[in-house]
Motif scaffolding. Sequence first.
Motif, PDB file in Angstrom:
ATOM      1  N   VAL A 148       0.841  -1.209   0.000  1.00  0.00           N
ATOM      2  CA  VAL A 148       0.000   0.000   0.000  1.00  0.00           C
ATOM      3  C   VAL A 148       0.873   1.256   0.000  1.00  0.00           C
ATOM      4  CG1 VAL A 148      -1.770   1.288   1.269  1.00  0.00           C
ATOM      5  CG2 VAL A 148      -1.887  -1.193   1.163  1.00  0.00           C
ATOM      6  N   GLY A 149       1.942   1.247   0.812  1.00  0.00           N
ATOM      7  CA  GLY A 149       2.829   2.407   0.891  1.00  0.00           C
ATOM      8  C   GLY A 149       3.520   2.715  -0.418  1.00  0.00           C
ATOM      9  N   GLY A 150       3.753   1.690  -1.233  1.00  0.00           N
ATOM     10  CA  GLY A 150       4.428   1.901  -2.500  1.00  0.00           C
ATOM     11  C   GLY A 150       3.511   2.217  -3.658  1.00  0.00           C
ATOM     12  N   PHE A 151       2.186   2.097  -3.438  1.00  0.00           N
ATOM     13  CA  PHE A 151       1.243   2.260  -4.557  1.00  0.00           C
ATOM     14  C   PHE A 151       0.272   3.424  -4.354  1.00  0.00           C
ATOM     15  CE2 PHE A 151      -2.313   1.215  -7.342  1.00  0.00           C
ATOM     16  CZ  PHE A 151      -1.667   0.785  -8.494  1.00  0.00           C
ATOM     17  N   PHE A 152      -0.221   3.589  -3.114  1.00  0.00           N
ATOM     18  CA  PHE A 152      -1.241   4.606  -2.853  1.00  0.00           C
ATOM     19  C   PHE A 152      -0.653   5.792  -2.084  1.00  0.00           C
ATOM     20  CE2 PHE A 152      -3.539   0.568  -3.117  1.00  0.00           C
ATOM     21  CZ  PHE A 152      -4.522   0.871  -4.045  1.00  0.00           C
ATOM     22  N   LYS A 153      -1.199   6.965  -2.363  1.00  0.00           N
ATOM     23  CA  LYS A 153      -0.787   8.155  -1.598  1.00  0.00           C
ATOM     24  C   LYS A 153      -1.448   8.164  -0.227  1.00  0.00           C
ATOM     25  CE  LYS A 153       0.204  11.127  -5.578  1.00  0.00           C
ATOM     26  NZ  LYS A 153      -0.178  12.366  -6.322  1.00  0.00           N
ATOM     27  N   LEU A 154      -2.736   7.805  -0.181  1.00  0.00           N
ATOM     28  CA  LEU A 154      -3.466   7.775   1.097  1.00  0.00           C
ATOM     29  C   LEU A 154      -3.284   6.405   1.735  1.00  0.00           C
ATOM     30  CD1 LEU A 154      -6.742   9.549  -0.140  1.00  0.00           C
ATOM     31  CD2 LEU A 154      -4.862  10.583   1.134  1.00  0.00           C
ATOM     32  N   ASP A 155      -2.023   6.032   1.989  1.00  0.00           N
ATOM     33  CA  ASP A 155      -1.734   4.678   2.449  1.00  0.00           C
ATOM     34  C   ASP A 155      -2.364   4.341   3.798  1.00  0.00           C
ATOM     35  OD1 ASP A 155      -0.108   6.554   3.558  1.00  0.00           O
ATOM     36  OD2 ASP A 155       1.739   5.397   3.442  1.00  0.00           O
ATOM     37  N   VAL A 156      -2.354   5.281   4.738  1.00  0.00           N
ATOM     38  CA  VAL A 156      -2.898   5.018   6.076  1.00  0.00           C
ATOM     39  C   VAL A 156      -4.396   4.737   5.997  1.00  0.00           C
ATOM     40  CG1 VAL A 156      -3.295   5.967   8.373  1.00  0.00           C
ATOM     41  CG2 VAL A 156      -1.135   6.410   7.213  1.00  0.00           C
ATOM     42  N   LEU A 157      -5.122   5.526   5.205  1.00  0.00           N
ATOM     43  CA  LEU A 157      -6.568   5.332   5.056  1.00  0.00           C
ATOM     44  C   LEU A 157      -6.888   3.993   4.399  1.00  0.00           C
ATOM     45  CD1 LEU A 157      -7.742   8.909   3.942  1.00  0.00           C
ATOM     46  CD2 LEU A 157      -7.968   7.850   6.192  1.00  0.00           C
ATOM     47  N   ILE A 158      -6.086   3.610   3.410  1.00  0.00           N
ATOM     48  CA  ILE A 158      -6.303   2.330   2.730  1.00  0.00           C
ATOM     49  C   ILE A 158      -6.078   1.174   3.694  1.00  0.00           C
ATOM     50  CG2 ILE A 158      -5.502   0.802   0.880  1.00  0.00           C
ATOM     51  CD1 ILE A 158      -6.912   3.162  -0.257  1.00  0.00           C
ATOM     52  N   ILE A 159      -5.005   1.249   4.498  1.00  0.00           N
ATOM     53  CA  ILE A 159      -4.702   0.180   5.465  1.00  0.00           C
ATOM     54  C   ILE A 159      -5.814   0.075   6.513  1.00  0.00           C
ATOM     55  CG2 ILE A 159      -3.123  -0.543   7.315  1.00  0.00           C
ATOM     56  CD1 ILE A 159      -0.840   0.679   5.627  1.00  0.00           C
ATOM     57  N   LEU A 160      -6.258   1.214   7.033  1.00  0.00           N
ATOM     58  CA  LEU A 160      -7.362   1.206   8.000  1.00  0.00           C
ATOM     59  C   LEU A 160      -8.625   0.635   7.372  1.00  0.00           C
ATOM     60  CD1 LEU A 160      -6.934   4.649   9.822  1.00  0.00           C
ATOM     61  CD2 LEU A 160      -6.663   2.378  10.826  1.00  0.00           C
ATOM     62  N   GLY A 161      -8.857   1.004   6.098  1.00  0.00           N
ATOM     63  CA  GLY A 161     -10.033   0.500   5.384  1.00  0.00           C
ATOM     64  C   GLY A 161     -10.001  -1.011   5.249  1.00  0.00           C
ATOM     65  N   LEU A 162      -8.815  -1.571   4.987  1.00  0.00           N
ATOM     66  CA  LEU A 162      -8.684  -3.026   4.870  1.00  0.00           C
ATOM     67  C   LEU A 162      -8.966  -3.715   6.198  1.00  0.00           C
ATOM     68  CD1 LEU A 162      -5.457  -3.138   2.667  1.00  0.00           C
ATOM     69  CD2 LEU A 162      -7.697  -4.024   1.996  1.00  0.00           C
ATOM     70  N   TYR A 163      -8.477  -3.124   7.281  1.00  0.00           N
ATOM     71  CA  TYR A 163      -8.738  -3.701   8.605  1.00  0.00           C
ATOM     72  C   TYR A 163     -10.231  -3.661   8.937  1.00  0.00           C
ATOM     73  CZ  TYR A 163      -3.945  -4.459  10.198  1.00  0.00           C
ATOM     74  OH  TYR A 163      -2.676  -4.960  10.360  1.00  0.00           O
ATOM     75  N   PHE A 164     -10.852  -2.514   8.688  1.00  0.00           N
ATOM     76  CA  PHE A 164     -12.284  -2.378   8.972  1.00  0.00           C
ATOM     77  C   PHE A 164     -13.117  -3.302   8.092  1.00  0.00           C
ATOM     78  CE2 PHE A 164     -11.256   1.942  10.810  1.00  0.00           C
ATOM     79  CZ  PHE A 164     -11.667   1.629  12.092  1.00  0.00           C
ATOM     80  N   LEU A 165     -12.696  -3.484   6.835  1.00  0.00           N
ATOM     81  CA  LEU A 165     -13.400  -4.382   5.919  1.00  0.00           C
ATOM     82  C   LEU A 165     -13.375  -5.809   6.454  1.00  0.00           C
ATOM     83  CD1 LEU A 165     -14.722  -4.991   3.137  1.00  0.00           C
ATOM     84  CD2 LEU A 165     -12.411  -5.361   2.258  1.00  0.00           C
ATOM     85  N   SER A 166     -12.215  -6.234   6.916  1.00  0.00           N
ATOM     86  CA  SER A 166     -12.074  -7.592   7.440  1.00  0.00           C
ATOM     87  C   SER A 166     -12.974  -7.819   8.658  1.00  0.00           C
ATOM     88  CB  SER A 166     -10.617  -7.859   7.815  1.00  0.00           C
ATOM     89  OG  SER A 166     -10.457  -9.192   8.244  1.00  0.00           O
ATOM     90  N   VAL A 167     -12.961  -6.859   9.591  1.00  0.00           N
ATOM     91  CA  VAL A 167     -13.786  -6.978  10.800  1.00  0.00           C
ATOM     92  C   VAL A 167     -15.274  -6.928  10.444  1.00  0.00           C
ATOM     93  CG1 VAL A 167     -14.382  -5.913  13.006  1.00  0.00           C
ATOM     94  CG2 VAL A 167     -11.988  -6.033  12.285  1.00  0.00           C
ATOM     95  N   ALA A 168     -15.644  -6.015   9.520  1.00  0.00           N
ATOM     96  CA  ALA A 168     -17.044  -5.879   9.110  1.00  0.00           C
ATOM     97  C   ALA A 168     -17.558  -7.160   8.458  1.00  0.00           C
ATOM     98  CB  ALA A 168     -17.195  -4.704   8.150  1.00  0.00           C
ATOM     99  N   LEU A 169     -16.735  -7.774   7.602  1.00  0.00           N
ATOM    100  CA  LEU A 169     -17.137  -9.027   6.973  1.00  0.00           C
ATOM    101  C   LEU A 169     -17.234 -10.151   8.002  1.00  0.00           C
ATOM    102  CD1 LEU A 169     -15.090  -8.935   3.638  1.00  0.00           C
ATOM    103  CD2 LEU A 169     -17.563  -8.818   3.894  1.00  0.00           C
ATOM    104  N   GLY A 170     -16.354 -10.100   9.018  1.00  0.00           N
ATOM    105  CA  GLY A 170     -16.437 -11.070  10.101  1.00  0.00           C
ATOM    106  C   GLY A 170     -17.754 -10.968  10.853  1.00  0.00           C
TER     107      GLY A 170
END
Length: 212
Positions: free
Chosen positions: A39-61
Amino acid sequence: VPAVMATRTTASEKDKKLTLMLIPFIPCSAKLPIFTAVVGGFFKLDVLIILGLYFLSVALGVLVGFISKLIIKSKPTPFMMELPSYRLPTAKNTLLLMWEKAKDFIKKAFTVIFVCSLIIWFLNSFDFKFNYVDGEIIPVDSSMLSKISSFITPLFKPIGINDWRYCASLITGLTAKETLVSTLTVLYGSVDLALVNVTTGQILAFLVFVIL
């Protein structure tokens, strides 16, 4: 792994199965190096993308848990857990914990990750006749790793992953998630080079696959 092992003490068999099914949705710390590198090497908003992935995983759980409760019917069982008294950690205990965590990672880095990197290098450097793959006389896609990974690549094409090197990293990631980054580094030369000819959709699909 400790959370999965702890389900042995669950009284209800159905609750045990439900818990076992939902534990993998909670993101572990081993996935963080993947997110920071990719994410850090591809996206500018890396922190938001990482948080989004974590929230997505928990939400799907949560969603899977809700659906599973409707399918897996069980009688409610009494639950009692004795909680320890919470205190502010001392500097000594904090430093000891940091040392233990760092020691565990160093141990894993010089065992599992190192050995996996060597295996990946070997499979990527030789074909099945043990001829050295130099990229000129013998092309890279003739290597053992390429042939093995190409066999499963069609399974990932529906989500846009059609490069055998990404599939190879997903295979090694089954042993330890941290090896995924080292595999991409060995195959491409660096993670930055691995991100050159991929689209946003492919990277997001790859990351969602990793986290789930």
